[in-house]
Design a protein around this motif. Structure first.
Motif, PDB file in Angstrom:
ATOM      1  N   SER A 282       0.802  -1.231   0.000  1.00  0.00           N
ATOM      2  CA  SER A 282       0.000   0.000   0.000  1.00  0.00           C
ATOM      3  C   SER A 282       0.830   1.275   0.000  1.00  0.00           C
ATOM      4  CB  SER A 282      -0.919   0.010   1.228  1.00  0.00           C
ATOM      5  OG  SER A 282      -1.631  -1.195   1.366  1.00  0.00           O
TER       6      SER A 282
ATOM      7  N   VAL B 262      -8.744   7.519   2.313  1.00  0.00           N
ATOM      8  CA  VAL B 262      -8.651   6.060   2.261  1.00  0.00           C
ATOM      9  C   VAL B 262      -9.786   5.402   3.036  1.00  0.00           C
ATOM     10  CG1 VAL B 262      -6.139   6.065   2.009  1.00  0.00           C
ATOM     11  CG2 VAL B 262      -7.147   5.978   4.298  1.00  0.00           C
TER      12      VAL B 262
ATOM     13  N   GLU C  89      -6.839  -4.246   5.385  1.00  0.00           N
ATOM     14  CA  GLU C  89      -7.008  -3.897   3.969  1.00  0.00           C
ATOM     15  C   GLU C  89      -7.100  -2.388   3.845  1.00  0.00           C
ATOM     16  OE1 GLU C  89     -10.251  -4.560   0.335  1.00  0.00           O
ATOM     17  OE2 GLU C  89     -10.520  -5.566   2.268  1.00  0.00           O
TER      18      GLU C  89
ATOM     19  N   GLN D 173      -7.733   0.820   0.939  1.00  0.00           N
ATOM     20  CA  GLN D 173      -8.125   1.203  -0.415  1.00  0.00           C
ATOM     21  C   GLN D 173      -8.124   2.717  -0.543  1.00  0.00           C
ATOM     22  OE1 GLN D 173     -11.853  -1.298  -0.176  1.00  0.00           O
ATOM     23  NE2 GLN D 173     -11.334  -1.707  -2.312  1.00  0.00           N
ATOM     24  N   ASN D 174      -7.744   3.184  -1.715  1.00  0.00           N
ATOM     25  CA  ASN D 174      -7.806   4.611  -2.021  1.00  0.00           C
ATOM     26  C   ASN D 174      -9.253   4.958  -2.356  1.00  0.00           C
ATOM     27  OD1 ASN D 174      -7.650   7.202  -3.134  1.00  0.00           O
ATOM     28  ND2 ASN D 174      -5.596   6.834  -3.935  1.00  0.00           N
TER      29      ASN D 174
ATOM     30  N   MET E 261     -11.795   3.815  -5.798  1.00  0.00           N
ATOM     31  CA  MET E 261     -12.602   2.624  -5.563  1.00  0.00           C
ATOM     32  C   MET E 261     -13.701   2.477  -6.600  1.00  0.00           C
ATOM     33  SD  MET E 261     -13.142   2.395  -1.459  1.00  0.00           S
ATOM     34  CE  MET E 261     -14.281   1.040  -1.697  1.00  0.00           C
TER      35      MET E 261
END
Length: 274
Positions: free
Chosen positions: A161, A171, A190, A192-193, A197
């Motif tokens: 990441s 995020v 986990e 995620q940007n 997404m």
């Protein structure tokens, strides 16, 4: 301004005041344009005369065509000058889309049980890393509209990441709550940007069909907005209810398009997520 001691109120101080909105009332515009004009006036007067006169019309040239600051610029400048946001929050425009997900407000993490699974969203406001035997561990502080919370990212996830883990990035983090004497934090599983997404979301937009020209202009603007959204093209259906309303059903749009937030500004109506 010419009577101000420049040693006490220098150019840098004035820039900070502009970024914080201290001079908004001087210009008869919205805050996005007002602050852009104030900064442009300061820069042009400084070049012409050295710092001092100009901000209040005593010198310098005001370019009436100054491009207004966008929302991100305005909010980032507020944060830089004050240490907090006053006009809004970078996450706000995504909140309606995030409502379809099981997002826990950061201020509520403290109330969760030990080892509870949570999904949180926010902006990375602070970040530091430390090299250990197994690799680099990152320590983050995330903020949303409700508060802030610390995150712990272990080496394996950190390695995957690194492109996402940057100060100022929005995020979404899934992980487990870990509690200690210093409070609750989330051990990330986990990351995620948020702006990249892919979330399939269906929206309902109501548009008042009054003046034909005004309605047509709004439809053109919405069409452009849909075209700018990832996967936005060829994924929209329209239902017209005349003469009062036009209801637009848009599907498979990603939150990176900020469709709901922008559509509400265009129509003045609440956008529903179906």
């Amino acid at each position: 301004m010419s009577r101000i001691d420049n040693k006490k109120v220098n150019k840098k101080v004035t820039e900070s005041l502009i970024k914080a909105g201290a001079f908004d009332s001087i210009y008869p515009d919205n805050r996005f344009t007002a602050r852009a004009k104030a900064m442009d006036t300061l820069v042009s007067s400084s070049r012409a005369n050295g710092f001092g006169p100009g901000l209040f019309g005593e010198g310098g040239i005001l370019d009436e065509a100054v491009k207004p600051w966008d929302e991100n610029t305005l909010l980032n400048n507020e944060k830089e000058s004050l240490g907090f946001y006053i006009s809004g929050h970078p996450l706000t425009r995504y909140r309606k889309t995030l409502s379809s997900m099981d997002i826990v407000p950061l201020s509520y993490v403290e109330e969760k049980d030990e080892r509870a699974d949570v999904c949180v969203a926010g902006i990375i406001s602070e970040m530091k890393s430390k090299a250990k035997e197994k690799g680099i561990t990152a320590y983050l502080t995330m903020e949303d509209e409700t508060g802030r919370c610390d995150m712990l990212v272990f080496p394996d996830l950190y390695k995957k990441s690194t492109d996402i883990l940057k100060k100022g990035n929005l995020v979404i983090i899934r992980g487990q709550v870990f509690k200690s004497e210093k409070g609750a934090k989330v051990m990330a599983r986990e990351i995620q940007n948020l702006t990249e997404m892919e979330i399939s979301t269906k929206y309902e937009v109501a548009l008042r069909c009054g003046d034909f020209k005004e309605t047509a202009e709004k439809l053109v603007t919405i069409k452009k907005l849909l075209g700018d959204a990832p996967n936005g093209k060829d994924s929209v259906s329209f239902k017209f209810y005349l003469p009062e309303y036009c209801v637009i059903i848009a599907s498979r749009l990603q939150p990176a398009g900020n469709f709901a937030f922008e559509a509400e500004k265009i129509t003045g109506e609440t956008v529903r997520i179906l």
